[in-house]
Design a protein around this motif. Sequence first.
Motif, PDB file in Angstrom:
ATOM      1  N   ASN A 191      63.341  12.899  22.173  1.00  0.00           N
ATOM      2  CA  ASN A 191      62.106  12.991  22.597  1.00  0.00           C
ATOM      3  C   ASN A 191      62.818  11.984  23.484  1.00  0.00           C
ATOM      4  O   ASN A 191      63.010  10.756  23.514  1.00  0.00           O
ATOM      5  CB  ASN A 191      60.888  12.299  21.805  1.00  0.00           C
ATOM      6  N   TRP A 192      61.987  11.494  25.003  1.00  0.00           N
ATOM      7  CA  TRP A 192      62.463  10.691  26.055  1.00  0.00           C
ATOM      8  C   TRP A 192      61.496  10.245  27.215  1.00  0.00           C
ATOM      9  O   TRP A 192      60.585  10.227  28.202  1.00  0.00           O
ATOM     10  CB  TRP A 192      64.118  11.447  27.535  1.00  0.00           C
ATOM     11  N   PRO A 193      60.569   9.402  26.256  1.00  0.00           N
ATOM     12  CA  PRO A 193      58.998   8.521  27.275  1.00  0.00           C
ATOM     13  C   PRO A 193      59.535   7.524  28.306  1.00  0.00           C
ATOM     14  O   PRO A 193      60.487   6.767  27.423  1.00  0.00           O
ATOM     15  CB  PRO A 193      58.220   8.297  25.737  1.00  0.00           C
ATOM     16  N   SER A 197      53.508  12.365  11.576  1.00  0.00           N
ATOM     17  CA  SER A 197      54.911  12.832  12.598  1.00  0.00           C
ATOM     18  C   SER A 197      55.296  13.197  11.749  1.00  0.00           C
ATOM     19  O   SER A 197      55.730  12.439  10.339  1.00  0.00           O
ATOM     20  CB  SER A 197      55.773  11.202  13.103  1.00  0.00           C
ATOM     21  N   HIS A 240      54.405  18.720  21.545  1.00  0.00           N
ATOM     22  CA  HIS A 240      53.170  17.566  21.439  1.00  0.00           C
ATOM     23  C   HIS A 240      54.157  16.632  20.130  1.00  0.00           C
ATOM     24  O   HIS A 240      54.137  15.511  20.445  1.00  0.00           O
ATOM     25  CB  HIS A 240      52.272  17.504  21.681  1.00  0.00           C
ATOM     26  N   THR A 250      60.127   1.426  24.812  1.00  0.00           N
ATOM     27  CA  THR A 250      60.954   2.518  25.566  1.00  0.00           C
ATOM     28  C   THR A 250      61.596   1.778  26.455  1.00  0.00           C
ATOM     29  O   THR A 250      62.039   2.213  27.447  1.00  0.00           O
ATOM     30  CB  THR A 250      59.826   3.229  26.453  1.00  0.00           C
ATOM     31  N   GLY A 293      56.789  15.312  22.002  1.00  0.00           N
ATOM     32  CA  GLY A 293      56.452  13.733  22.417  1.00  0.00           C
ATOM     33  C   GLY A 293      55.814  12.866  21.282  1.00  0.00           C
ATOM     34  O   GLY A 293      56.036  12.832  19.765  1.00  0.00           O
ATOM     35  N   HIS A 294      54.449  12.047  21.932  1.00  0.00           N
ATOM     36  CA  HIS A 294      53.931  11.789  20.919  1.00  0.00           C
ATOM     37  C   HIS A 294      54.297  10.488  19.633  1.00  0.00           C
ATOM     38  O   HIS A 294      52.991   9.961  19.865  1.00  0.00           O
ATOM     39  CB  HIS A 294      53.090  13.161  19.450  1.00  0.00           C
ATOM     40  N   THR A 295      55.422  10.234  20.152  1.00  0.00           N
ATOM     41  CA  THR A 295      55.476   9.202  18.912  1.00  0.00           C
ATOM     42  C   THR A 295      55.492   7.982  20.308  1.00  0.00           C
ATOM     43  O   THR A 295      56.006   6.835  19.630  1.00  0.00           O
ATOM     44  CB  THR A 295      56.633   8.999  18.789  1.00  0.00           C
ATOM     45  N   HIS A 296      56.213   7.798  21.165  1.00  0.00           N
ATOM     46  CA  HIS A 296      56.452   7.083  22.490  1.00  0.00           C
ATOM     47  C   HIS A 296      58.134   6.430  22.143  1.00  0.00           C
ATOM     48  O   HIS A 296      57.788   5.295  22.801  1.00  0.00           O
ATOM     49  CB  HIS A 296      55.272   6.347  22.570  1.00  0.00           C
TER      50      HIS A 296
END
Length: 121
Positions: A83-85, A46, A23, A96, A66-69
């Motif tokens: 990370n692909w939010p 982070s 996460h 994003t 994830g987590h960072t958006h």
Amino acid sequence: QICDISNYFQQHASSTTVISMSHFAPRPDCLPEKRFLIDPHLPKVSGSTKIEAQLRQINSKIHIFGHTHLAVDYVADSVRYLNWPLGSFRERQHQTRIVSGSGILLLYDEARGFADIQPTF
């Protein structure tokens, strides 16, 4: 505890592409420079050295987090960090937006292999 399975990964490392997930971001450089962040406090939460150590222990080639958006797709020290939010409506207008135009990222396709590294920040 990841160490219980590390022997398996070490024995099969040459024939297997290990993909790990968490996460939280495993390293501080998974974020852009602080001056580009909407939330300047994000670097404080982070970058987990424990996660980084575990993914190294199992010889991960791709680490999804994830987590960072914030969209991230880069290689550091022979590991691809991704990370692909997709983000909320408000996030799609800002942090994003690069992802919202392309949608879900298909990381692997049996016919084509792994997706190329995507431009992010």
